[in-house]
Design a protein around this motif. Structure first.
Motif, PDB file in Angstrom:
ATOM      1  N   MET A   1      24.712  34.242  40.925  1.00  0.00           N
ATOM      2  CA  MET A   1      25.172  33.436  39.475  1.00  0.00           C
ATOM      3  C   MET A   1      26.378  33.944  38.730  1.00  0.00           C
ATOM      4  O   MET A   1      26.734  33.436  37.903  1.00  0.00           O
ATOM      5  N   LEU A   2      26.961  35.172  39.273  1.00  0.00           N
ATOM      6  CA  LEU A   2      28.180  35.744  38.685  1.00  0.00           C
ATOM      7  C   LEU A   2      29.247  34.743  38.470  1.00  0.00           C
ATOM      8  O   LEU A   2      29.992  34.478  37.629  1.00  0.00           O
ATOM      9  N   PHE A   3      29.518  33.969  39.750  1.00  0.00           N
ATOM     10  CA  PHE A   3      30.467  32.905  39.782  1.00  0.00           C
ATOM     11  C   PHE A   3      30.331  32.023  38.891  1.00  0.00           C
ATOM     12  O   PHE A   3      31.191  31.103  38.086  1.00  0.00           O
ATOM     13  N   VAL A   4      28.891  31.487  38.443  1.00  0.00           N
ATOM     14  CA  VAL A   4      28.661  30.558  37.475  1.00  0.00           C
ATOM     15  C   VAL A   4      29.117  30.899  36.041  1.00  0.00           C
ATOM     16  O   VAL A   4      29.692  30.284  35.196  1.00  0.00           O
ATOM     17  N   LEU A   5      28.719  32.350  35.789  1.00  0.00           N
ATOM     18  CA  LEU A   5      29.026  32.687  34.579  1.00  0.00           C
ATOM     19  C   LEU A   5      30.457  32.788  34.312  1.00  0.00           C
ATOM     20  O   LEU A   5      30.876  32.583  33.131  1.00  0.00           O
ATOM     21  N   GLY A  35      25.559  26.781  29.082  1.00  0.00           N
ATOM     22  CA  GLY A  35      25.383  26.903  30.448  1.00  0.00           C
ATOM     23  C   GLY A  35      25.532  28.294  31.150  1.00  0.00           C
ATOM     24  O   GLY A  35      24.781  28.722  31.948  1.00  0.00           O
ATOM     25  N   GLY A  36      26.716  28.881  30.766  1.00  0.00           N
ATOM     26  CA  GLY A  36      26.992  30.081  31.302  1.00  0.00           C
ATOM     27  C   GLY A  36      26.100  31.187  30.977  1.00  0.00           C
ATOM     28  O   GLY A  36      25.945  32.239  31.695  1.00  0.00           O
ATOM     29  N   SER A  37      25.619  30.958  29.724  1.00  0.00           N
ATOM     30  CA  SER A  37      24.497  32.215  29.337  1.00  0.00           C
ATOM     31  C   SER A  37      23.184  32.121  30.268  1.00  0.00           C
ATOM     32  O   SER A  37      22.634  33.195  30.346  1.00  0.00           O
ATOM     33  N   GLY A  38      23.008  31.139  30.875  1.00  0.00           N
ATOM     34  CA  GLY A  38      21.903  30.992  31.904  1.00  0.00           C
ATOM     35  C   GLY A  38      22.355  32.132  32.858  1.00  0.00           C
ATOM     36  O   GLY A  38      21.444  32.831  33.534  1.00  0.00           O
ATOM     37  N   GLY A  39      23.560  32.013  33.258  1.00  0.00           N
ATOM     38  CA  GLY A  39      24.346  32.749  34.420  1.00  0.00           C
ATOM     39  C   GLY A  39      24.266  34.230  34.131  1.00  0.00           C
ATOM     40  O   GLY A  39      23.806  34.895  34.788  1.00  0.00           O
ATOM     41  N   LEU A  40      24.635  34.606  32.870  1.00  0.00           N
ATOM     42  CA  LEU A  40      24.383  35.758  32.159  1.00  0.00           C
ATOM     43  C   LEU A  40      22.982  36.355  32.276  1.00  0.00           C
ATOM     44  O   LEU A  40      23.056  37.645  32.862  1.00  0.00           O
ATOM     45  N   SER A  74      18.700  33.715  28.136  1.00  0.00           N
ATOM     46  CA  SER A  74      18.063  32.543  28.612  1.00  0.00           C
ATOM     47  C   SER A  74      17.727  31.721  27.623  1.00  0.00           C
ATOM     48  O   SER A  74      17.753  30.526  28.198  1.00  0.00           O
ATOM     49  N   LEU A  75      17.376  32.086  26.415  1.00  0.00           N
ATOM     50  CA  LEU A  75      17.056  30.900  25.445  1.00  0.00           C
ATOM     51  C   LEU A  75      18.324  30.152  24.867  1.00  0.00           C
ATOM     52  O   LEU A  75      18.006  28.893  24.648  1.00  0.00           O
TER      53      LEU A  75
END
Length: 458
Positions: A1-5, A35-40, A74-75
């Motif tokens: 998920m790093l590339f998503v972030l 959306g990137g926060s989910g990746g984080l 996540s939230l």
């Protein structure tokens, strides 16, 4: 998920740097950041915490801090993504500018379900959110946003802008639809909690669409270009600016010629009052040339709007009067019911109405009926200019607002920029412009201004 972030936050940052003042840019950047926060959150859980544990750095306080950061990220994703997506699609819709004033309360109204989510406790101890409640509001939020994106694309009449809307829909709609199931529906109703990891593949598709379209077409104002693209854009901007000016001069010189001939013939009849009226038309036409030169000079890439309080019915009367000598064998029907005032740029709107009326006259070479209406609705001040002329087929109608497109290619001094310019000016006034036409049955141009003071002082 790093590339998503990295990918989503980079796109969000680039969009904000490119055009931070535009509301749509800020909202779509918010989608990227939420959306990137989910990746984080996933990166903290899958990479940082195991790495810190292996290095012996995962003390109790560090673990607590990381858990808090993971939970917060996540939230932000779970609650922020549907909200920012829906708000983006609302402000991105072409009708947003004519919505009532209470739309400024819409962000606060729509955030209420988000805030209420914090009241409910997750059904399971390991659940990040109360799925049963959250799914109830995230589902309509995301589905409504997708519908609005598709509707905005279908509604757009300018083929150049429609292409950009199609790319935006392609980038956002599939990803959010997939996220609706992986983040909310599957955990709530099927007990499948790990499918969110597959979001990375769909987000990869979204990033590819944004990257490719940014190089080729531009995406939400983000344009990654090389020197020859910049040169082509600059040349087209200069051409557009000078062509708009030439178009305005051509129209007004035509008026001056028509009324000069009229004065010449009227001089033999010795009607002083009529001569004075015709001279005033010539003076207005020459003043309009001066105003347009003043507006266009140094403004090859942007239409400059200088608003003032206008009596729209009088402005339409003047535009019709200036073109009346060219309306031989035509019936003129005027229905100007709205007598109120509007904030707008007199020179630019005069050019818009003159262009549309001139097109209507050109469409009726054998004569016909020209109808000019000005009415007030609940939300708008609307102008309709209708002719009973040749009309256009569906293909022509789709291209009517495209720069340099013309149905009068055989005529001299026709640049194919009139309606494209008109469309841009009306957008600058926070209004909308649309054309309805059928081959052989005439054409109607509809211009809607918001009833609020769209471009004037508050």
């Amino acid at each position: 998920m790093l590339f998503v972030l990295i990918g989503l936050w980079t796109i969000g940052l680039l969009l904000l740097v490119t055009d931070p003042k535009r509301l749509t840019t800020r909202w779509i950047a918010s989608i990227a950041f939420t959306g990137g926060s989910g990746g984080l959150s996933a990166v903290i859980h899958d990479y940082f915490m195991p790495s810190f544990y292996e290095q012996g750095w995962l003390t109790e306080s560090v673990a607590a801090w990381m858990f808090h950061a993971e939970n917060t990220s996540s939230l932000i994703c779970y609650y922020g993504l549907p909200y920012t997506f829906l708000m983006f699609t609302i402000v991105y819709h072409p009708n947003y500018s004519i919505w009532p004033k209470r739309k400024q309360w819409l962000p606060w109204i729509l955030i209420i379900p988000v805030l209420l989510s914090f009241i409910f406790e997750p059904a399971r101890a390991l659940d990040p959110i109360p799925y049963q409640y959250v799914t109830l509001w995230t589902t309509p939020f995301i589905l409504a946003g997708i519908v609005m994106l598709i509707h905005a694309t279908v509604k757009e009449r300018n083929t150049f802008l429609r292409k950009h809307r199609m790319l935006t829909t392609l980038a956002a709609a599939p990803t959010l639809f997939f996220a609706l199931f992986t983040l909310y529906v599957l955990p709530t109703y099927f007990g499948l909690y790990e499918w969110w990891r597959y979001n990375a593949w769909v987000i990869g598709f979204t990033l590819a669409v944004i990257l490719i379209s940014s190089f080729r077409y531009g995406f939400m104002g983000l344009q990654i270009s090389i020197q020859n693209q910049k040169l082509d854009y600059t040349l087209r901007a200069i051409t557009s600016g000078t062509t708009i000016l030439n178009h305005a001069i051509k129209n007004d010189v035509g008026k001056i010629r028509l009324f000069s001939e009229k004065i010449k013939s009227e001089a033999h009849e010795s009607d002083p009052a009529q001569l004075v009226n015709d001279v005033e038309v010539i003076m207005n036409a020459s003043q309009h040339i001066y105003d347009m030169i003043y507006r266009i000079q140094g403004q090859t890439q942007e239409v400059a709007i200088r608003p003032e309080e206008l009596q729209l019915d009088q402005l339409l009367e003047q535009c019709v009067a200036m073109l009346e000598p060219a309306m031989n064998h035509m019936e003129i029907v005027k229905d100007l019911r709205y007598r109120g005032k509007l904030w707008g740029d007199k020179a630019q709107l005069t050019e818009v109405f003159t262009n549309v009326i001139s097109n209507a006259i050109d469409a009726m070479p054998q004569g016909g009926t020209l109808t000019v209406k000005l009415i007030e609705t609940k939300r708008t001040i609307s102008v309709e200019i209708k002719d009973s002329g040749t009309g256009m087929d569906k293909k022509q109608l789709k291209q009517v607002f495209d720069p340099f497109f013309t149905t009068k290619a055989g005529k001299k001094l026709n640049f194919g920029l009139g309606l494209s310019y008109c469309y841009h000016v009306i957008q600058k006034h926070k209004g909308t412009m649309d054309m309805h036409s059928k081959l052989g049955l005439g054409t109607s141009a509809f211009i809607h201004f918001p009833k609020k003071k769209g471009v004037g002082p508050s």
